[in-house]
Write an enzyme that holds these catalytic residues in place. Structure first.
Site, PDB file in Angstrom:
ATOM      1  N   LYS A  27       0.835  -1.204   0.000  1.00 26.13           N
ATOM      2  CA  LYS A  27       0.000   0.000   0.000  1.00 26.13           C
ATOM      3  C   LYS A  27       0.873   1.257   0.000  1.00 26.13           C
ATOM      4  O   LYS A  27       0.648   2.183  -0.788  1.00 26.13           O
ATOM      5  CB  LYS A  27      -0.918  -0.023   1.223  1.00 26.13           C
ATOM      6  CG  LYS A  27      -1.941   1.095   1.234  1.00 26.13           C
ATOM      7  CD  LYS A  27      -2.689   1.141   2.553  1.00 26.13           C
ATOM      8  CE  LYS A  27      -3.611  -0.024   2.768  1.00 26.13           C
ATOM      9  NZ  LYS A  27      -5.018   0.259   2.511  1.00 26.13           N
ATOM     10  N   ARG A  97      -3.304   3.000   8.725  1.00 27.79           N
ATOM     11  CA  ARG A  97      -3.601   1.710   8.084  1.00 27.79           C
ATOM     12  C   ARG A  97      -2.372   0.838   8.007  1.00 27.79           C
ATOM     13  O   ARG A  97      -1.269   1.316   7.774  1.00 27.79           O
ATOM     14  CB  ARG A  97      -4.061   1.919   6.638  1.00 27.79           C
ATOM     15  CG  ARG A  97      -5.337   2.647   6.460  1.00 27.79           C
ATOM     16  CD  ARG A  97      -5.530   2.871   4.951  1.00 27.79           C
ATOM     17  NE  ARG A  97      -6.519   3.881   4.698  1.00 27.79           N
ATOM     18  CZ  ARG A  97      -7.791   3.628   4.377  1.00 27.79           C
ATOM     19  NH1 ARG A  97      -8.196   2.387   4.266  1.00 27.79           N
ATOM     20  NH2 ARG A  97      -8.629   4.610   4.163  1.00 27.79           N
ATOM     21  N   GLY A 106      -7.910  -7.406   4.455  1.00 23.92           N
ATOM     22  CA  GLY A 106      -8.717  -7.415   5.681  1.00 23.92           C
ATOM     23  C   GLY A 106      -8.090  -8.147   6.851  1.00 23.92           C
ATOM     24  O   GLY A 106      -8.723  -8.303   7.877  1.00 23.92           O
ATOM     25  N   MET A 108      -5.411  -7.300   8.568  1.00 21.96           N
ATOM     26  CA  MET A 108      -4.819  -6.454   9.606  1.00 21.96           C
ATOM     27  C   MET A 108      -5.659  -5.199   9.800  1.00 21.96           C
ATOM     28  O   MET A 108      -6.692  -5.044   9.185  1.00 21.96           O
ATOM     29  CB  MET A 108      -3.389  -6.149   9.242  1.00 21.96           C
ATOM     30  CG  MET A 108      -2.503  -7.382   9.401  1.00 21.96           C
ATOM     31  SD  MET A 108      -0.808  -7.018   9.061  1.00 21.96           S
ATOM     32  CE  MET A 108      -0.934  -6.286   7.477  1.00 21.96           C
ATOM     33  N   ARG A 364      -3.091  -1.349  -6.078  1.00 24.02           N
ATOM     34  CA  ARG A 364      -2.277  -2.553  -5.865  1.00 24.02           C
ATOM     35  C   ARG A 364      -2.646  -3.554  -6.949  1.00 24.02           C
ATOM     36  O   ARG A 364      -3.681  -3.412  -7.588  1.00 24.02           O
ATOM     37  CB  ARG A 364      -2.516  -3.141  -4.477  1.00 24.02           C
ATOM     38  CG  ARG A 364      -3.948  -3.537  -4.262  1.00 24.02           C
ATOM     39  CD  ARG A 364      -4.146  -4.103  -2.865  1.00 24.02           C
ATOM     40  NE  ARG A 364      -5.572  -4.277  -2.621  1.00 24.02           N
ATOM     41  CZ  ARG A 364      -6.100  -4.494  -1.434  1.00 24.02           C
ATOM     42  NH1 ARG A 364      -5.334  -4.561  -0.383  1.00 24.02           N
ATOM     43  NH2 ARG A 364      -7.390  -4.649  -1.284  1.00 24.02           N
ATOM     44  N   HIS A 486     -15.576  -8.723   1.527  1.00 23.55           N
ATOM     45  CA  HIS A 486     -14.531  -9.607   2.066  1.00 23.55           C
ATOM     46  C   HIS A 486     -14.692 -11.025   1.533  1.00 23.55           C
ATOM     47  O   HIS A 486     -13.750 -11.646   1.046  1.00 23.55           O
ATOM     48  CB  HIS A 486     -14.605  -9.591   3.593  1.00 23.55           C
ATOM     49  CG  HIS A 486     -13.622 -10.519   4.242  1.00 23.55           C
ATOM     50  ND1 HIS A 486     -13.958 -11.805   4.593  1.00 23.55           N
ATOM     51  CD2 HIS A 486     -12.317 -10.363   4.556  1.00 23.55           C
ATOM     52  CE1 HIS A 486     -12.893 -12.387   5.115  1.00 23.55           C
ATOM     53  NE2 HIS A 486     -11.890 -11.525   5.114  1.00 23.55           N
ATOM     54  N   SER A 864      12.462 -44.445 -13.508  1.00 24.54           N
ATOM     55  CA  SER A 864      11.360 -43.554 -13.163  1.00 24.54           C
ATOM     56  C   SER A 864      11.290 -43.474 -11.651  1.00 24.54           C
ATOM     57  O   SER A 864      11.136 -44.488 -10.972  1.00 24.54           O
ATOM     58  CB  SER A 864      10.052 -44.100 -13.737  1.00 24.54           C
ATOM     59  OG  SER A 864       8.982 -43.279 -13.334  1.00 24.54           O
ATOM     60  N   CYS A 932       7.321 -40.464 -11.524  1.00 19.52           N
ATOM     61  CA  CYS A 932       5.911 -40.815 -11.649  1.00 19.52           C
ATOM     62  C   CYS A 932       5.188 -40.835 -10.312  1.00 19.52           C
ATOM     63  O   CYS A 932       4.021 -41.178 -10.225  1.00 19.52           O
ATOM     64  CB  CYS A 932       5.733 -42.141 -12.377  1.00 19.52           C
ATOM     65  SG  CYS A 932       6.411 -43.535 -11.462  1.00 19.52           S
ATOM     66  N   TYR A 952      11.420 -36.095 -18.129  1.00 21.66           N
ATOM     67  CA  TYR A 952       9.983 -35.817 -18.096  1.00 21.66           C
ATOM     68  C   TYR A 952       9.465 -35.912 -16.681  1.00 21.66           C
ATOM     69  O   TYR A 952      10.118 -36.475 -15.797  1.00 21.66           O
ATOM     70  CB  TYR A 952       9.216 -36.812 -18.992  1.00 21.66           C
ATOM     71  CG  TYR A 952       9.245 -38.220 -18.461  1.00 21.66           C
ATOM     72  CD1 TYR A 952       8.276 -38.650 -17.544  1.00 21.66           C
ATOM     73  CD2 TYR A 952      10.251 -39.100 -18.822  1.00 21.66           C
ATOM     74  CE1 TYR A 952       8.327 -39.932 -17.016  1.00 21.66           C
ATOM     75  CE2 TYR A 952      10.307 -40.377 -18.305  1.00 21.66           C
ATOM     76  CZ  TYR A 952       9.340 -40.782 -17.396  1.00 21.66           C
ATOM     77  OH  TYR A 952       9.384 -42.034 -16.854  1.00 21.66           O
TER      78      TYR A 952
HETATM   79  C1  PEP Z   1       5.592 -44.422  -6.254  1.00 19.26           C
HETATM   80  O1  PEP Z   1       5.924 -45.153  -5.338  1.00 19.26           O
HETATM   81  O2  PEP Z   1       5.929 -43.236  -6.321  1.00 19.26           O
HETATM   82  C2  PEP Z   1       4.736 -44.929  -7.319  1.00 19.26           C
HETATM   83  C3  PEP Z   1       4.432 -44.187  -8.362  1.00 19.26           C
HETATM   84  O3  PEP Z   1       4.216 -46.155  -7.119  1.00 19.26           O
HETATM   85  P1  PEP Z   1       2.904 -46.424  -6.261  1.00 19.26           P
HETATM   86  O4  PEP Z   1       2.367 -45.112  -5.859  1.00 19.26           O
HETATM   87  O5  PEP Z   1       2.016 -47.181  -7.173  1.00 19.26           O
HETATM   88  O6  PEP Z   1       3.455 -47.236  -5.165  1.00 19.26           O
END
Ligand code: PEP
Ligand code: MG
Length: 982
Positions: A27, A97, A106, A108, A364, A486, A864, A932, A952
């Site tokens: 502000k 303020r 809101g 403070m 702002r 709010h 992975s 994964c 990835y």
């Molecule tokens: C993991 O362990 O990260 C995984 C992808 O396998 P799951 O979650 O199936 O054990």
């Protein structure tokens, strides 16, 4: 002497732009910049965040020199304005303020009209010639000061006020007369005296000193601390304190006060969007006490249409600012446009018009919905205001998740309308759809939410004290308040659906219910709100999935993100429909298909069970046979060996278990093949990582305890019946014989389940270990994968299978499995006469695999990271037990900064990952590495994956867009850092 206090224009001149927000707060920086740009800003000064921190460091004492600097700055303001603080003839009044670096709407405190006393109020009357106005200002000061600085409950003041309002015709604040207000002031002072056993301070400087302290203190108020915890704002930033000349929007009908966004913060449309109240003070708009009017004529007309108000009535009773004060409106438009161009972003403005003169109180960066954030970023690129890179950096990855949230199924909504379940319509303050139990206070919302129950928080209006309940709720519904109330602002910030200003509701907080058109909704009843249309329904309405193709701006933004990112984005998908969704969202491969999920389908489960129950015995006999075969081969002239071989062959042939086992495998083969064909089709030409069976076997079987209970019950029933002489089953009842057969079956199952029971299944017979013990299961899966690939390839589809082994910890495990995989692959491709290229790889989800990555990469062509298991095993925490028990405490006590199952633990798990990538690539430079675990969809974790050079990330289909954006931001951040270090 340290400088603690800056006049607005000094802040602009003396503090470099990049330090301004740190020191002056958002502000204060905005005021400094507006003052510097020559915009009409009421004179004032800012006390720095450093002063606030020094105040706390000294045990809540003003640091040395602060008060003197305040007095000096106040003096300069007096000179500018030509009034004096505390002058009984011509008093200067100020607002005090808070204003931190990051906007905390809101959270403070603010005190207005500081400087009014029994004496100076007379001067204010003389100045303005308006006694009513002066006493109204005075009662507001006592009320705010009493409530905020001294902690007197607000409703004690409201009760007094309500009593007087009830005596008037219109029952509004504006209907109170000057005499009434004078009496109210006396009653307020008496209340103050009674509550605090002290007089309301008549020394203006004392008021100022205490107000500044209160602003500082509010930095560590519960609301502010909760808010910062939720938004991960550091607690050591401190707040600045702005002291500014009061200007009044309540000096008659040529005065007004309002708030506006330079673009529509709900939709992102390029149109000034805001509300104002003639003859009112700033707090009236934000607090949602009176329903504000629209600033533009267009918005005003739309509003009237929605509310069934005629054009004539609208012009008369609800005119827009554009119509009421055309000159000032035009000036305001210019100021708004200038500020947006200057900041190159949407601005959230507060202004006051005092007797026709425009004053800017705040600018702002405007908070906005996800939809608006995306549209504004994309539009601003097209307008040449910002670059594509900036646009990509401006949208929070988590935010776009909102755009892909489910919304109500229109047909179901129509049916609800026909059934008469549409209860009311309010303001569509924050988009999205939510269904949940109605609750009427924040604490209940929080408690129920913690238990996993969906709730909608219903309040007359919300205040900062409700925020914890809003966080826990799926949606928010209020009776009062406008689009900038709010409730609306906080809901948009939280990304939760909200319907506000739903005046038709009659809320009874005591009885925890609301009624509307004769219908009563009690605590716990289901309601559904549509924050995009403002509709409120009784009951539950099903939701449907959104479609990315229809979100044109988002698609464009993501296409820019794709230009910048280096990480590929794949998806975790087990079924063709998930794979198709993932592809629609931009996935470039499947990073994890968990094959066992297919085993859980009801039509397959019986065969899966048959396979599991017979596997140990069948495998034992088959292993015996194999040993006998080897012995017989090694000693062809040994009659004993030949005899043993024939016996083993006979045992296998005669075994029921072997038969059942093989039959189950035969049954499962075509269904798995079909599953994989579907995945290859959906991902034509893109890699598909299929993971072989992972969970411990007992997960597919009935629970031991339940089975045991059933067996005991059955036994007792049989015994009881036996005791009855000449017992004959009644119609529909089983005979004792039948029951005995059932018991025998159940007992056999119980024995089998018992044999598979493990003390610690997470660390037991699962993953690759299963494949080593029961190679036929992985043979079945590999055959299904390769046959599916051959089949689709013949149809012109390009399958790119990658076969992944879970939970491996040693290269030898992989060697054994790889031999089986390659052998089956040779068999299948020779038989089918089709060439299939496939990759063989492994999950890295136990620490040993990460430690020995260099060796493992000799056999594995890809890694992975299964960071779900890797986090469990690195921390030695069982996720299912931890989240309900100690992990929450760990988070509260900041033993861990974040839940390591949501945000990758870079220090521990991340360190192992970095090492595994380096060592794996040293062995195999073209090693493909991805992630994964759930972290693959989390922006902070994605940034880390970018840093350590993964190829990835793989996330659930709905998080693919989030991951695309997060991956681009990671790349852009890295680029920016490189430029900086050059
Ligand atoms: C993991 O362990 O990260 C995984 C992808 O396998 P799951 O979650 O199936 O054990
Ligand atoms: Mg795992």
């Amino acid at each position: 002497m340290k400088k603690w206090v800056y006049l607005f224009e000094e802040g602009y001149r003396e503090i470099p732009a990049e330090r301004r927000r740190d020191l002056l707060g958002g502000k204060g920086a905005g005021l400094a910049e507006m003052a510097g740009a020559g915009l009409p800003v009421p004179p004032g000064f800012t006390i720095t965040t450093e002063a606030c921190n020094a105040y706390f460091a000294a045990g809540r004492q003003f640091p040395e020199g602060l008060w003197e600097q305040v007095l000096e700055a106040l003096h300069r303001v007096e000179e500018k304005v030509g009034r004096r603080f505390g002058d009984p003839q011509n008093p200067l009044l100020v607002s005090v303020r808070s204003g931190a670096k990051f906007s905390m709407p809101g959270m403070m405190d603010t005190v207005l009209n500081v400087g009014l006393t029994d004496e100076t109020v007379k001067g204010l009357i003389a100045q303005t010639g308006d006694e009513r106005f002066a006493y109204d200002a005075y009662r507001r000061l006592i009320q705010m000061f009493g409530r905020i600085v001294k902690g007197i409950p607000g409703e004690r003041f409201e009760h007094i006020l309500d009593r007087y309002k009830a005596k008037t015709k219109g029952k509004q604040d504006t209907d109170l007369t000057a005499e009434m207000l004078r009496d109210i002031v006396e009653e307020f002072k008496a209340l103050y005296r009674k509550e605090l056993e002290a007089e309301f301070p008549q020394d203006p400087l004392e008021q100022l000193r205490q107000a500044i302290r209160a602003v500082f203190d509010s930095w560590f108020g519960k609301r502010a601390v909760d808010y910062r915890n939720f938004y991960k704002i550091p607690h050591d930033l401190g707040t600045a304190c702005n002291v500014q000349t009061m200007v009044f929007g309540n000096m008659g009908f040529d005065s007004a006060t309002g708030v506006a966004f330079t673009r529509n913060p709900a939709t992102g449309e390029k149109e000034l969007y805001g509300e104002y109240l003639p003859n009112a003070q700033g707090e009236d708009v934000v607090a949602g006490i009176r329903t504000p009017l629209k600033i533009t004529k267009k918005a005003s007309q739309e509003w009237a249409r929605e509310h069934g108000i005629s054009e004539e009535e609208r012009r008369l009773r609800y005119p827009s600012l554009e119509e009421l004060m055309p000159e000032t409106y035009r000036q305001f438009l210019e100021v708004a446009a200038l500020l947006e161009r200057h900041y190159r972003d949407v601005q959230d403005l507060e202004f006051t018009i005092e007797r026709g003169r425009l004053w800017m109180l705040q600018t702002r960066t405007g908070k906005r919905t996800a939809k608006a954030a995306v549209k504004i970023a994309v539009d601003m690129v097209h307008e040449g205001l910002i670059t594509k890179e900036e646009a990509v950096m401006r949208v929070e990855p988590e935010q776009i998740n909102q755009l892909l949230l489910p919304r109500f199924d229109e047909k179901a909504k129509e049916r609800a309308r026909e059934k008469g379940d549409l209860l009311a319509r309010g303001l569509n303050a924050s988009p999205g759809a939510a269904t949940g139990h109605a609750v009427f206070d924040a604490d209940t919302a929080e408690a129920w939410g913690r238990d996993g129950r969906p709730v909608i928080l219903v309040r007359p209006e919300t205040t900062p004290d409700d925020v914890h309940g809003m966080i826990a709720a799926r949606g928010i519904l209020t009776q009062r308040g406008g689009a900038t109330s709010h409730a609306a602002v906080v809901a948009r910030g939280l990304g939760k659906p909200a319907v506000v200003g739903c005046e038709a509701l009659q809320i009874d907080l005591e009885r925890k219910q609301f009624s509307v058109n004769g219908r009563v909704i009690r605590e716990g009843d289901f309601i559904s709100i549509d924050g995009s249309t403002g509709e409120v329904f009784a009951g539950q309405i099903p939701t449907i999935d959104p479609n990315l193709a229809e979100e044109r701006e988002l698609a464009e933004l993501l296409s820019w993100a794709d230009e910048f990112r280096r990480l590929r984005v794949w998806a975790n998908a087990d079924y063709p429909r998930d794979a198709r969704k993932a592809r629609e969202f931009g996935a470039e491969g499947i990073g994890l298909a968990r094959t066992e999920h297919m085993f859980f389908e009801t039509d397959r489960l019986p065969y899966v069970r048959q396979m599991i129950l017979n596997a140990p015995e069948a495998q034992r006999l088959m292993d015996q046979l194999r040993a006998a075969q080897q012995a017989a081969q090694a000693r062809p002239d040994d009659p004993k060996a030949q005899k043993a071989l024939r016996a083993a062959e006979r045992a296998v042939r005669a075994s029921k278990a072997v038969k059942a086992y093989r039959k189950a495998l035969d049954r499962l083969l075509p269904v798995q093949r079909k599953d994989f064909e579907g995945l290859f089709e959906a991902m034509d030409g893109l890699p598909v990582i299929i993971r072989l069976i992972d969970p411990p076997m007992h997960e597919f079987l009935p629970r031991y305890e339940e089975l045991l209970a059933e067996v005991v019950e059955l036994r007792t029933r049989i015994e009881e019946r036996r005791k009855i002489k000449g017992y004959r089953p009644r119609k529909g009842e089983k005979s004792i014989r039948q029951m005995e057969e059932e018991l025998a079956e159940k007992e056999a199952l119980l024995r089998a389940v018992n044999a598979l029971r493990e003390m610690n299944p997470m660390l037991g017979l699962r993953g690759v270990r299963l494949g080593i013990l029961y190679p036929d299961i992985i043979r079945l899966q590999v055959r299904a994968i390769l046959e599916a690939a051959c089949n689709v390839k013949r149809r012109g589809i390009t399958p790119r299978p990658e076969i992944m082994i879970p939970l491996s910890a040693d290269v030898k495990e992989l060697q054994i499995v790889r031999e089986i995989v390659d052998e089956v692959a040779r068999e299948v491709t020779a038989r089918e006469g089709v060439e299939i290229e496939y990759k063989f790889g492994t999950m890295i989800e136990v620490p040993r695999a990460a430690l020995l990555a260099g060796e493992i990469a000799q056999v594995a062509e890809f890694f992975s990271f299964g960071t779900n298991d890797l986090t469990q095993t690195v921390w030695a925490i069982s996720r299912d037990d931890a989240e309900g028990k100690f992990l929450l405490r760990y988070l509260e006590e900041k033993i861990v900064p974040e839940n390591p199952f949501q945000v990758l633990d870079r220090k521990g798990v991340g360190r192992l990952m970095r090492m595994a990538v380096e060592e794996g690539r040293r062995t195999r430079p073209d090693l493909e590495v991805g992630i994964c675990g759930e972290h693959g969809g989390d922006p902070s974790s994605i940034e880390f994956c970018h840093e350590i050079g993964l190829n990835y990330v793989s996330a659930s289909p709905y998080r693919v867009p989030v991951a695309r954006l997060a991956a681009a931001q990671a790349a852009l951040k890295e680029r920016a850092a490189r430029i900086e270090t050059r």
